[in-house]
Scaffold this active site. Structure first.
Site, PDB file in Angstrom:
ATOM      1  N   GLU A 238      18.985  -6.272 -54.746  1.00 58.89           N
ATOM      2  CA  GLU A 238      18.220  -6.298 -53.584  1.00 58.89           C
ATOM      3  C   GLU A 238      19.244  -6.426 -52.508  1.00 58.89           C
ATOM      4  O   GLU A 238      20.368  -6.460 -52.802  1.00 58.89           O
ATOM      5  CB  GLU A 238      17.179  -7.370 -53.308  1.00 58.89           C
ATOM      6  N   LYS A 239      18.742  -6.486 -51.105  1.00 57.13           N
ATOM      7  CA  LYS A 239      19.675  -6.672 -50.038  1.00 57.13           C
ATOM      8  C   LYS A 239      20.636  -7.913 -50.277  1.00 57.13           C
ATOM      9  O   LYS A 239      21.960  -7.669 -50.012  1.00 57.13           O
ATOM     10  CB  LYS A 239      19.018  -6.784 -48.590  1.00 57.13           C
TER      11      LYS A 239
END
Ligand SMILES: [Zn+2]
Length: 307
Positions: A238-239
């Site tokens: 994810e980010k």
């Protein structure tokens, strides 16, 4: 006919390991047979494009030992070609304007499977054309009630019901930006890419791209989707938990051969993570059936610790 592959990064940040993974797979695929490898920069979504990102990606690819044939193709310079394809589809009666907002679509659309994108219900398909539009409309393509089947070289056979699983696609957004789906298939066909080697996260894009190619009168390429890259604990990147960038590994003093060695083992192209150059890997892979992995690749801790 000689094999032709391509790597198509978006210049929205530095090249991360997931990008290097796809780039290496695609490069080896072509180079082990003496084929052509192209580089295309997917820079249509201008608000997300970062200045200098293209230059930095090209630099990182070169550092890894990857090269490409001919000039770099930039999608931002090809609007006329996408416009012409849209015109062809329009003349076939397949294009219609849609001014639905995201919220309106979410209210009436259904997702075929949990977590998947919404299928547009076709609200504007039969709308009276004389009616005014509430905003600059997007242009959608009428998808037929048709099943597209295709054999992915790595992942196996898939069948998609275009009406049920895909729905009428936006080909040009209200703000004038051409869709990823349209630009990608037009470019792949125009540059005679014979095998598209890319990440498995794009599997769902394949049937609509195949259909678009055929509808535009072209033979679609073949596809080989390499497995996803996940974090060392097996969770999605994810980010917050991003794949390390090639640049960070380089700054930490790691050699390109070590990075390539890890990627080669992960892809199933080598039996050990011994440092190796892409050229030596391509040579070692020449003339044999490649045992591509299908399972997601966990980034080894040795690469994470360095970044
Ligand atoms: Zn609509």
């Amino acid at each position: 006919m000689a094999v032709c592959t391509r790597f198509a990064p978006s210049p929205t940040g530095d090249l991360h390991l997931g990008g290097a993974w796809t780039a290496l797979a695609s490069w080896v695929w072509a180079r082990r047979e003496g084929g052509t490898h192209l580089l295309r920069v997917e820079d249509l979504d201008s608000p997300r494009v970062l200045r200098d990102a293209e230059e930095r990606i090209l630099e990182d690819l070169t550092w890894l030992g990857l090269d490409w044939d001919g000039p770099v193709v930039r999608q931002s310079e090809r609007s006329e070609i996408y416009e012409a394809a849209l015109g062809t589809l329009y003349r076939k009666g397949l294009i219609y304007p849609c001014d639905c907002s995201r919220a309106e679509i979410a209210r009436v659309a259904s997702a075929p499977h949990e977590g998947e994108e919404l299928v547009y219900p076709g609200t504007c398909r039969e709308r009276d054309r004389a009616r005014g539009m509430r905003r600059t409309p997007a242009l959608r393509v009428r998808m037929p009630d048709e099943v597209v089947g295709y054999g992915d070289i790595i992942q196996g056979h898939f069948e998609h019901d275009l009406a049920r699983d895909v729905g009428d696609q936006v080909l040009r957004r209200g703000d004038g930006v051409f869709s990823y789906q349209l630009a990608v298939i037009i470019d792949d066909v125009a540059s005679h890419v014979s095998v598209v080697v890319r990440g498995a996260d794009l599997l769902a894009s394949t049937p609509r791209q195949i259909w678009l190619a055929r509808t535009l009168g072209a033979e679609p390429p073949r596809y080989a989707h390499v497995p996803l890259v996940v974090g060392p604990d097996g969770t999605r990147l994810e980010k917050r938990n991003r794949a390390p960038t090639v640049r960070a590994l380089r700054k930490a003093g790691m050699s390109p051969e070590r990075v390539v060695g890890e990627l080669a083992l992960g892809l199933g192209l080598a039996e050990t993570n011994e440092p190796i150059t892409p050229a030596a890997l391509a040579k070692a892979c020449a003339g044999r059936e490649l045992p591509w992995r299908k399972e997601p690749w966990r980034i080894p801790l040795s690469l994470v610790a360095h970044s």
